[in-house]
Write a protein that holds these residues in place. Structure first.
Motif, PDB file in Angstrom:
ATOM      1  N   GLN A   1       0.854  -1.190   0.000  1.00 41.98           N
ATOM      2  CA  GLN A   1       0.000   0.000   0.000  1.00 41.98           C
ATOM      3  C   GLN A   1       0.887   1.236   0.000  1.00 41.98           C
ATOM      4  OE1 GLN A   1      -2.900   0.076   3.096  1.00 41.98           O
ATOM      5  NE2 GLN A   1      -3.667   2.093   2.551  1.00 41.98           N
ATOM      6  N   VAL A   2       0.550   2.196  -0.864  1.00 44.34           N
ATOM      7  CA  VAL A   2       1.329   3.421  -0.974  1.00 44.34           C
ATOM      8  C   VAL A   2       0.818   4.450   0.017  1.00 44.34           C
ATOM      9  CG1 VAL A   2       1.965   5.316  -2.494  1.00 44.34           C
ATOM     10  CG2 VAL A   2       1.852   2.982  -3.396  1.00 44.34           C
ATOM     11  N   GLN A   3       1.728   5.115   0.686  1.00 43.88           N
ATOM     12  CA  GLN A   3       1.375   6.187   1.613  1.00 43.88           C
ATOM     13  C   GLN A   3       2.312   7.359   1.425  1.00 43.88           C
ATOM     14  OE1 GLN A   3       1.460   4.326   5.561  1.00 43.88           O
ATOM     15  NE2 GLN A   3      -0.767   4.514   5.641  1.00 43.88           N
ATOM     16  N   LEU A   4       1.769   8.561   1.608  1.00 42.63           N
ATOM     17  CA  LEU A   4       2.565   9.783   1.645  1.00 42.63           C
ATOM     18  C   LEU A   4       2.395  10.389   3.029  1.00 42.63           C
ATOM     19  CD1 LEU A   4       2.436   9.350  -1.455  1.00 42.63           C
ATOM     20  CD2 LEU A   4       2.252  11.825  -1.692  1.00 42.63           C
ATOM     21  N   VAL A   5       3.504  10.698   3.665  1.00 42.86           N
ATOM     22  CA  VAL A   5       3.471  11.246   5.017  1.00 42.86           C
ATOM     23  C   VAL A   5       4.286  12.532   5.051  1.00 42.86           C
ATOM     24  CG1 VAL A   5       3.992  10.863   7.442  1.00 42.86           C
ATOM     25  CG2 VAL A   5       3.202   8.956   6.014  1.00 42.86           C
ATOM     26  N   GLU A   6       3.621  13.633   5.438  1.00 45.11           N
ATOM     27  CA  GLU A   6       4.289  14.927   5.544  1.00 45.11           C
ATOM     28  C   GLU A   6       4.784  15.164   6.965  1.00 45.11           C
ATOM     29  OE1 GLU A   6       0.577  15.880   2.837  1.00 45.11           O
ATOM     30  OE2 GLU A   6       0.915  14.831   4.739  1.00 45.11           O
ATOM     31  N   SER A   7       5.761  16.043   7.066  1.00 47.24           N
ATOM     32  CA  SER A   7       6.249  16.497   8.369  1.00 47.24           C
ATOM     33  C   SER A   7       6.856  17.876   8.187  1.00 47.24           C
ATOM     34  CB  SER A   7       7.269  15.515   8.938  1.00 47.24           C
ATOM     35  OG  SER A   7       8.400  15.416   8.087  1.00 47.24           O
ATOM     36  N   GLY A   8       7.027  18.572   9.319  1.00 51.12           N
ATOM     37  CA  GLY A   8       7.720  19.848   9.281  1.00 51.12           C
ATOM     38  C   GLY A   8       6.853  21.074   9.453  1.00 51.12           C
ATOM     39  N   SER A  21       8.660  18.212   4.618  1.00 51.39           N
ATOM     40  CA  SER A  21       9.125  16.985   3.960  1.00 51.39           C
ATOM     41  C   SER A  21       7.937  16.066   3.720  1.00 51.39           C
ATOM     42  CB  SER A  21      10.151  16.250   4.830  1.00 51.39           C
ATOM     43  OG  SER A  21      11.271  17.041   5.099  1.00 51.39           O
ATOM     44  N   CYS A  22       8.032  15.270   2.682  1.00 49.58           N
ATOM     45  CA  CYS A  22       6.978  14.297   2.376  1.00 49.58           C
ATOM     46  C   CYS A  22       7.645  13.042   1.821  1.00 49.58           C
ATOM     47  CB  CYS A  22       6.003  14.873   1.365  1.00 49.58           C
ATOM     48  SG  CYS A  22       4.784  13.691   0.747  1.00 49.58           S
ATOM     49  N   VAL A  23       7.417  11.931   2.498  1.00 55.91           N
ATOM     50  CA  VAL A  23       8.007  10.666   2.098  1.00 55.91           C
ATOM     51  C   VAL A  23       6.932   9.743   1.544  1.00 55.91           C
ATOM     52  CG1 VAL A  23       9.337   8.664   2.831  1.00 55.91           C
ATOM     53  CG2 VAL A  23       9.759  10.883   3.874  1.00 55.91           C
ATOM     54  N   ALA A  24       7.188   9.188   0.377  1.00 57.68           N
ATOM     55  CA  ALA A  24       6.291   8.197  -0.218  1.00 57.68           C
ATOM     56  C   ALA A  24       6.828   6.813   0.102  1.00 57.68           C
ATOM     57  CB  ALA A  24       6.202   8.394  -1.720  1.00 57.68           C
ATOM     58  N   SER A  25       5.967   5.957   0.649  1.00 61.38           N
ATOM     59  CA  SER A  25       6.391   4.607   1.006  1.00 61.38           C
ATOM     60  C   SER A  25       5.491   3.576   0.336  1.00 61.38           C
ATOM     61  CB  SER A  25       6.378   4.427   2.526  1.00 61.38           C
ATOM     62  OG  SER A  25       5.059   4.578   3.021  1.00 61.38           O
ATOM     63  N   GLY A  74      16.086   9.006  -4.685  1.00 58.20           N
ATOM     64  CA  GLY A  74      16.522   7.780  -4.018  1.00 58.20           C
ATOM     65  C   GLY A  74      15.756   7.507  -2.732  1.00 58.20           C
ATOM     66  N   LYS A  75      15.205   8.578  -2.145  1.00 55.26           N
ATOM     67  CA  LYS A  75      14.464   8.447  -0.884  1.00 55.26           C
ATOM     68  C   LYS A  75      12.966   8.646  -1.077  1.00 55.26           C
ATOM     69  CE  LYS A  75      18.296  10.070   2.022  1.00 55.26           C
ATOM     70  NZ  LYS A  75      18.725  11.098   3.023  1.00 55.26           N
ATOM     71  N   ASN A  76      12.523   8.800  -2.340  1.00 53.83           N
ATOM     72  CA  ASN A  76      11.092   9.032  -2.626  1.00 53.83           C
ATOM     73  C   ASN A  76      10.547  10.170  -1.771  1.00 53.83           C
ATOM     74  OD1 ASN A  76      11.062   6.946  -4.498  1.00 53.83           O
ATOM     75  ND2 ASN A  76      10.274   5.440  -3.052  1.00 53.83           N
ATOM     76  N   THR A  77      11.308  11.243  -1.679  1.00 58.04           N
ATOM     77  CA  THR A  77      10.974  12.344  -0.783  1.00 58.04           C
ATOM     78  C   THR A  77      10.962  13.659  -1.542  1.00 58.04           C
ATOM     79  OG1 THR A  77      11.943  11.180   1.102  1.00 58.04           O
ATOM     80  CG2 THR A  77      11.638  13.552   1.314  1.00 58.04           C
ATOM     81  N   VAL A  78       9.988  14.496  -1.214  1.00 56.24           N
ATOM     82  CA  VAL A  78       9.935  15.848  -1.752  1.00 56.24           C
ATOM     83  C   VAL A  78       9.958  16.824  -0.591  1.00 56.24           C
ATOM     84  CG1 VAL A  78       7.393  15.869  -1.812  1.00 56.24           C
ATOM     85  CG2 VAL A  78       8.690  17.394  -3.320  1.00 56.24           C
ATOM     86  N   TYR A  79      10.640  17.942  -0.804  1.00 56.56           N
ATOM     87  CA  TYR A  79      10.801  18.962   0.237  1.00 56.56           C
ATOM     88  C   TYR A  79      10.222  20.286  -0.242  1.00 56.56           C
ATOM     89  CZ  TYR A  79      14.381  15.582   1.624  1.00 56.56           C
ATOM     90  OH  TYR A  79      15.050  14.430   1.965  1.00 56.56           O
ATOM     91  N   LEU A  80       9.845  21.113   0.722  1.00 47.80           N
ATOM     92  CA  LEU A  80       9.448  22.486   0.417  1.00 47.80           C
ATOM     93  C   LEU A  80      10.110  23.386   1.456  1.00 47.80           C
ATOM     94  CD1 LEU A  80       7.702  24.261  -1.464  1.00 47.80           C
ATOM     95  CD2 LEU A  80       5.942  24.198   0.321  1.00 47.80           C
ATOM     96  N   GLN A  81      11.104  24.127   1.013  1.00 49.34           N
ATOM     97  CA  GLN A  81      11.748  25.121   1.865  1.00 49.34           C
ATOM     98  C   GLN A  81      10.985  26.423   1.730  1.00 49.34           C
ATOM     99  OE1 GLN A  81      14.454  24.833   4.026  1.00 49.34           O
ATOM    100  NE2 GLN A  81      13.850  26.903   4.616  1.00 49.34           N
TER     101      GLN A  81
END
Length: 121
Positions: A1-8, A21-25, A74-81
């Motif tokens: 199951q795909v999940q996206l989890v934000e933090s920050g 940050s947002c990681v897709a797993s 490589g980490k399936n991660t997107v960032y927003l500064q």
């Protein structure tokens, strides 16, 4: 199951900065576009920034020059500064990713649950 989890997210004074940050797993094969959207109370959800798998970016006019989107494939991660934050930036920020996985046929867009950003004046 795909999940996206934000933090920050959090509370910051006007002029301050935050990094989301947002990681897709999940068993993800490939991620195309990733993006950040926001929705303030009684307003429609709006695009903040998007980034392609090749690193091409697109920003809302209201955040150009203040926000920077990036990703680590490589980490399936997107960032927003987010720099020079303003009270009008306050909203729930959600990430999205258009991807395909081993359990999927084709590409689908997934969304995170959202993270609150509050900018005080």
């Amino acid at each position: 199951q795909v999940q996206l989890v934000e933090s920050g997210g959090g509370l910051v004074q006007a002029g301050g900065s935050l990094r989301l940050s947002c990681v897709a797993s999940g068993i993800i094969s490939r991620i195309n576009d990733m993006g950040w959207y926001r929705q303030a109370p009684e307003k429609q959800r709006e695009l903040v920034a998007k980034i392609t798998s090749g690193g091409i970016t697109n920003y809302a006019d209201s955040v150009k020059g203040r926000f920077t989107i990036s990703r680590d494939n490589g980490k399936n991660t997107v960032y927003l500064q987010m720099n020079s934050l303003k009270p009008e930036d306050s909203a729930v920020y959600s990430c999205s990713a258009t991807l395909t996985a081993l359990t999927l046929t084709g590409y689908y867009t997934y969304w995170g649950q959202g993270t609150q950003v509050t900018v005080s004046s």
